[in-house]
Write a protein that holds these residues in place. Structure first.
Motif, PDB file in Angstrom:
ATOM      1  N   ARG A   1      29.360   7.896 102.159  1.00 13.52           N
ATOM      2  CA  ARG A   1      28.142   7.200 102.628  1.00 13.52           C
ATOM      3  C   ARG A   1      27.017   8.206 102.879  1.00 13.52           C
ATOM      4  NH1 ARG A   1      24.469   3.684 103.451  1.00 13.52           N
ATOM      5  NH2 ARG A   1      23.834   3.134 105.541  1.00 13.52           N
ATOM      6  N   ALA A   2      27.350   9.335 103.489  1.00 12.48           N
ATOM      7  CA  ALA A   2      26.328  10.342 103.786  1.00 12.48           C
ATOM      8  C   ALA A   2      25.674  10.856 102.514  1.00 12.48           C
ATOM      9  CB  ALA A   2      26.942  11.494 104.581  1.00 12.48           C
ATOM     10  N   GLU A   3      26.469  11.139 101.498  1.00 16.01           N
ATOM     11  CA  GLU A   3      25.883  11.648 100.253  1.00 16.01           C
ATOM     12  C   GLU A   3      25.050  10.574  99.554  1.00 16.01           C
ATOM     13  OE1 GLU A   3      26.781  14.549  96.504  1.00 16.01           O
ATOM     14  OE2 GLU A   3      28.409  14.076  97.877  1.00 16.01           O
ATOM     15  N   GLN A   4      25.480   9.326  99.635  1.00 16.47           N
ATOM     16  CA  GLN A   4      24.716   8.233  99.020  1.00 16.47           C
ATOM     17  C   GLN A   4      23.316   8.128  99.626  1.00 16.47           C
ATOM     18  OE1 GLN A   4      27.233   4.863  99.836  1.00 16.47           O
ATOM     19  NE2 GLN A   4      28.367   5.073  97.912  1.00 16.47           N
ATOM     20  N   VAL A   5      23.213   8.240 100.939  1.00 15.70           N
ATOM     21  CA  VAL A   5      21.922   7.992 101.593  1.00 15.70           C
ATOM     22  C   VAL A   5      21.154   9.262 101.959  1.00 15.70           C
ATOM     23  CG1 VAL A   5      22.584   5.717 102.436  1.00 15.70           C
ATOM     24  CG2 VAL A   5      22.951   7.720 103.887  1.00 15.70           C
TER      25      VAL A   5
ATOM     26  N   VAL B   1      24.294  15.911 103.871  1.00 16.01           N
ATOM     27  CA  VAL B   1      25.699  15.981 104.308  1.00 16.01           C
ATOM     28  C   VAL B   1      25.941  17.283 105.063  1.00 16.01           C
ATOM     29  CG1 VAL B   1      28.095  16.168 103.519  1.00 16.01           C
ATOM     30  CG2 VAL B   1      26.565  14.489 102.477  1.00 16.01           C
ATOM     31  N   GLU B   2      25.422  18.371 104.557  1.00 10.29           N
ATOM     32  CA  GLU B   2      25.685  19.681 105.157  1.00 10.29           C
ATOM     33  C   GLU B   2      24.832  19.977 106.390  1.00 10.29           C
ATOM     34  OE1 GLU B   2      28.303  21.420 104.409  1.00 10.29           O
ATOM     35  OE2 GLU B   2      28.719  19.867 102.932  1.00 10.29           O
TER      36      GLU B   2
ATOM     37  N   ILE C   1      23.855  18.414 112.613  1.00 10.90           N
ATOM     38  CA  ILE C   1      22.907  18.295 113.725  1.00 10.90           C
ATOM     39  C   ILE C   1      23.224  17.030 114.523  1.00 10.90           C
ATOM     40  CG2 ILE C   1      20.469  17.862 114.290  1.00 10.90           C
ATOM     41  CD1 ILE C   1      19.804  19.652 111.812  1.00 10.90           C
ATOM     42  N   ASP C   2      23.479  15.947 113.830  1.00  6.66           N
ATOM     43  CA  ASP C   2      23.749  14.677 114.495  1.00  6.66           C
ATOM     44  C   ASP C   2      25.017  14.729 115.356  1.00  6.66           C
ATOM     45  OD1 ASP C   2      21.499  13.784 113.219  1.00  6.66           O
ATOM     46  OD2 ASP C   2      22.535  12.380 111.889  1.00  6.66           O
TER      47      ASP C   2
END
Length: 181
Positions: A84-88, A94-95, A100-101
């Protein structure tokens, strides 16, 4: 729940390694997960949280996670859905953004824990495959951090002193000087 002044909570915030033997009630663990989920996120649906309070899993955590040097009765595992992270967000998101989050989520946990009478300890020494196996994360969920959670002993050891963060003004090497104004 205690109302805390944020500046006071920041000043009192610390990592705890000694906890009482009292289990953390599930509703309180759910509130801690809520606090972590309320921290900034680059996009919805990327962060995943596993709440762990099973005594057998906690005992195994102490055996397989070298940094889990606490007697905490519970822990939260914060993870990132890499697909999901790479999609959006793309590869850089992603890295960078997800790291940070997760740091923001840890800060929320440390501060919120004080308001409900809990202490935390961010566990920093562990191998991702061990955490993946321990809480049965699927391959597309990256374990980012484990946080020990519990009630703090009535007389916790004093907080370490002497941490200092250099402050620079406008450029590195120019020391920040507070004015009396």
């Amino acid at each position: 729940m205690t109302n805390l002044d944020v500046a006071d909570a920041i000043r009192r915030r610390r990592m705890h390694r000694e906890f009482t033997d009292d289990p953390v009630p599930p509703p309180l663990l759910h509130r801690m997960a809520w606090a972590a989920a309320r921290a900034q996120q680059a996009r919805s649906g990327i962060r995943n949280i596993v709440i762990v309070d099973d005594p057998h899993i906690m005992a195994t955590a102490r055996q397989v996670l070298p940094g889990f040097l606490t007697n905490a009765p519970a822990m939260l595992v914060l993870g990132t859905d890499l697909v999901r992270a790479e999609q959006v967000l793309g590869r850089r998101g992603v890295e960078v953004a997800t790291r940070i989050d997760v740091g923001a989520a840890c800060a929320h946990l440390a501060l919120f824990g004080q308001s409900v009478g809990l202490g935390i300890c961010t566990i920093t020494s562990w191998a991702e495959p061990a955490v993946q196996t321990l809480v049965e994360l699927p391959p597309h969920i990256r374990a980012d951090v484990t946080i020990a959670v519990g009630f703090v002993t009535p007389e916790p050891p004093p907080a370490p002193r002497g941490f200092k963060t250099p402050l620079h003004h406008n450029r590195f090497g120019t020391e920040w000087e507070e004015s009396d104004d």
